[in-house]
Design a protein around this motif. Structure first.
Motif, PDB file in Angstrom:
ATOM      1  N   HIS A   1      16.818  -7.265  10.794  1.00  0.00           N
ATOM      2  CA  HIS A   1      18.113  -7.005  10.601  1.00  0.00           C
ATOM      3  C   HIS A   1      18.584  -5.953  11.535  1.00  0.00           C
ATOM      4  N   ALA A   2      17.857  -4.715  11.320  1.00  0.00           N
ATOM      5  CA  ALA A   2      18.150  -3.372  12.033  1.00  0.00           C
ATOM      6  C   ALA A   2      18.064  -3.814  13.519  1.00  0.00           C
TER       7      ALA A   2
ATOM      8  N   LEU B 136       0.716  -1.131  -0.082  1.00  0.00           N
ATOM      9  CA  LEU B 136      -0.033  -0.089   0.097  1.00  0.00           C
ATOM     10  C   LEU B 136       0.679   1.130   0.165  1.00  0.00           C
ATOM     11  N   PHE B 137       1.872   1.377   0.989  1.00  0.00           N
ATOM     12  CA  PHE B 137       2.544   2.575   1.248  1.00  0.00           C
ATOM     13  C   PHE B 137       4.028   2.105   1.138  1.00  0.00           C
ATOM     14  N   PRO B 138       4.842   2.413  -0.088  1.00  0.00           N
ATOM     15  CA  PRO B 138       6.179   1.757  -0.236  1.00  0.00           C
ATOM     16  C   PRO B 138       6.941   2.638   0.760  1.00  0.00           C
ATOM     17  N   PRO B 139       8.196   2.102   1.049  1.00  0.00           N
ATOM     18  CA  PRO B 139       9.292   3.126   2.131  1.00  0.00           C
ATOM     19  C   PRO B 139       9.886   4.374   1.234  1.00  0.00           C
ATOM     20  N   GLU B 140       9.935   5.244   2.139  1.00  0.00           N
ATOM     21  CA  GLU B 140      10.216   6.832   1.515  1.00  0.00           C
ATOM     22  C   GLU B 140      11.950   6.682   1.553  1.00  0.00           C
ATOM     23  N   VAL B 141      12.542   6.037   2.584  1.00  0.00           N
ATOM     24  CA  VAL B 141      13.894   6.184   2.412  1.00  0.00           C
ATOM     25  C   VAL B 141      14.706   4.435   2.661  1.00  0.00           C
ATOM     26  N   ILE B 142      15.824   4.258   2.278  1.00  0.00           N
ATOM     27  CA  ILE B 142      16.251   2.957   2.284  1.00  0.00           C
ATOM     28  C   ILE B 142      16.679   2.556   3.898  1.00  0.00           C
ATOM     29  N   GLY B 143      16.997   3.657   4.781  1.00  0.00           N
ATOM     30  CA  GLY B 143      17.322   3.217   6.100  1.00  0.00           C
ATOM     31  C   GLY B 143      18.718   4.012   6.315  1.00  0.00           C
ATOM     32  N   THR B 144      19.152   3.857   7.669  1.00  0.00           N
ATOM     33  CA  THR B 144      20.387   4.658   8.045  1.00  0.00           C
ATOM     34  C   THR B 144      21.569   3.691   7.957  1.00  0.00           C
ATOM     35  N   ALA B 145      22.583   4.361   7.335  1.00  0.00           N
ATOM     36  CA  ALA B 145      23.736   3.392   7.520  1.00  0.00           C
ATOM     37  C   ALA B 145      24.021   2.700   8.811  1.00  0.00           C
ATOM     38  N   ASP B 146      24.649   1.489   8.433  1.00  0.00           N
ATOM     39  CA  ASP B 146      24.769   0.795   9.880  1.00  0.00           C
ATOM     40  C   ASP B 146      23.792  -0.256  10.110  1.00  0.00           C
ATOM     41  N   PHE B 147      22.567  -0.065   9.775  1.00  0.00           N
ATOM     42  CA  PHE B 147      21.333  -0.415  10.098  1.00  0.00           C
ATOM     43  C   PHE B 147      20.562  -1.232   8.791  1.00  0.00           C
TER      44      PHE B 147
END
Length: 504
Positions: free
Chosen positions: A244-245, A205-216
């Motif tokens: 994983h994070a 329905l709503f895809p992510p806006e970001v791929i995340g924060t480095a390290d995580f």
């Protein structure tokens, strides 16, 4: 010039909010944040205009998903202790804003660091507590000791984060950017708060806006990052990448180093090296058989030389339950997302590990607690102090069928004034966020009395010394001796304690 501005809810036009604009808002990654005059909430405006889908996501988060939490189990716990959940949306000059309760005062530094108090009043973002540098007095930016808590604090912090992730996943959501930047922690009160919840992912329905924060960021997300969004092989943040994070966060809070940042250089181009080290070539620094990415101890800074060195402090100091999950998360499932331990497994392992924790007898030990290592001569791995005196262990057994009792794979380490709770007594009481206040009260305690270890029964009916075939009435005690069997409850689900005494 400071002015107070009024805005109207886009969900319910009868609701209005005020915020103070002095022309200098607090700036987050994508939002400008303004405080209400009474400082009970903030209005956070997205700097970029949102499209229809993004606005729809925000509306659902502040209505449907918020309502799900309110109607679910332990709503006060989740909305006060675990999440800073946005509860309304507003618009001004075409820009969308969310209304979010202000963080509890415990999540702001009261001292900051020793020589330099520039972070006093700043937010206790998780990353202050995942590196050994900030707790080393020689480090110029070390935090004041009063802000750091002890090792046990970080178990409770991790339990709270697990419960938050478990709740989001049960609701079909993914956080998509779980990191030490989006969790506030307070080791003193052992609290954690998950923030920035307006980017939640709803699969399909709503895809992510970001791929995340480095390290995580999960390896599979980095590995497919160069593919177009529409490519079916491209992996975007989802519940499995949250897991994983979560594993990385727990590892970093308990061991204060990153599980994948070792000594191996994959490419001389630092950007390519980062992509490989955290993506396609990601490898646990403490992998049991592949030593390629071992930490190069001669490259550690002096304040990282203890915590940063897995040879001095291997991940196994976290005890058997967590070691097993770390191995699964960073060896078996690192490149196989489907095999990652879920939040509930981490929560259970953390709670069982807390029952294995022993106080360190050295009053100057910074960490104060350690996990019993199942050896006959236990010692604190942080300061090296050996355990003094005899050490009773109580293994929990449950009734498998008539007169057949099986081990629960759950042990309670005994120390002076250690409590016994209802969740130890009965399999029917589960230690989770839904515990009632009466179920949180201790029902007995262990103590060292007149040179003997004893268990005092505070309010358990039906407690019995099976070895001596004697009842143990309320307000009486039973001595703990090697091989002693104590029935805690004769009701269905009741358990037996089997006592072993080591270090004698």
């Amino acid at each position: 010039m400071t002015k107070t501005i009024k805005v109207t809810s886009v969900i319910d036009s009868s609701k209005t909010y005020e915020y103070v604009d002095d022309g200098n808002p607090k700036q987050g990654g994508v939002k400008d944040v303004y405080f209400a005059p009474n400082r009970k909430y903030v209005v956070a405006f997205f700097r970029e205009k949102l499209d229809f889908n993004q606005k729809d996501r925000i509306k659902r988060i502040v209505t449907l998903y918020l309502e799900n939490i309110r109607k679910g189990n332990a709503p006060d716990y989740f909305l006060e202790d675990i999440f800073r959940w946005p509860y309304d949306a507003v618009e001004k000059d075409g820009k969308t804003g969310v209304v979010v309760p202000v963080y509890n005062s415990r999540f702001f530094f009261s001292k900051g660091y020793g020589a330099n108090d520039t972070i006093k009043g700043g937010e206790k973002v998780g990353k202050w507590f995942t590196s050994p540098s900030f707790r080393n007095k020689e480090y110029p930016l070390s935090l004041d000791k009063s802000e750091l808590g002890n090792w046990l604090s970080y178990f409770q912090i991790a339990i709270n984060i697990c419960r938050g992730v478990k709740k989001m996943h049960q609701m079909g959501l993914a956080h998509s950017d779980l990191s030490y930047n989006n969790v506030l922690v307070d080791p003193v009160s052992k609290s954690a708060n998950i923030i920035d919840l307006d980017g939640l992912v709803v699969p399909g329905l709503f895809p992510p806006e970001v791929i995340g924060t480095a390290d995580f960021i999960a390896p599979e997300v980095l590995q497919t990052k160069q593919l177009p969004i529409s490519d079916p092989k491209r992996i975007l943040p989802n519940q499995k990448t949250d897991l994983h994070a979560l594993a990385v966060l727990i590892y970093m809070y308990l061991l204060r180093r990153h599980p994948l940042r070792g000594g191996k250089i994959w490419d001389l181009d630092s950007e390519k090296d980062e992509l490989m080290a955290m993506g396609e070539k990601a490898l646990f620094t403490e992998h049991p058989t592949d030593k390629t990415n071992r930490v190069k101890t001669d490259q550690l800074r002096k304040w990282d030389s203890f915590w940063g060195n897995p040879d001095k402090l291997p991940y196994t100091v976290t005890g058997p339950y967590l070691s097993d999950l770390f191995k699964r998360a960073f060896v078996d499932a690192l490149h196989n997302p489907i095999a990652r331990p879920i939040a509930n497994e981490w929560e259970t392992a953390l709670l069982k590990t807390v029952d294995l924790i022993q106080p360190c007898s050295n009053p100057n030990c910074n960490e104060k607690w350690y996990v019993f290592d199942n050896t006959s001569k236990p010692k604190c791995p942080f300061c090296g102090t050996p355990h003094k005196g005899s050490l009773p262990m109580a293994d929990l057994y449950f009734k498998f069928k008539d007169d057949i009792w099986k081990p629960e794979n759950h042990r309670l380490m005994v120390y002076h004034n250690q409590y016994l709770f209802k969740w130890h007594v009965s399999r029917k009481i589960i230690r989770n966020e839904s515990l009632t206040e009466p179920d949180k009260k201790p029902v007995g305690y262990f103590t060292f009395y007149q040179n003997k270890w004893v268990l005092v029964n505070q309010n358990l009916l039906g407690m019995k010394d099976l070895t001596e075939q004697k009842d143990i009435p309320v307000n009486s005690m039973v001595e703990l001796t090697n091989g002693k069997k104590i029935l805690l409850s004769n009701e269905e689900g009741g358990r037996i304690l089997y006592i072993t005494i080591t270090n004698q």
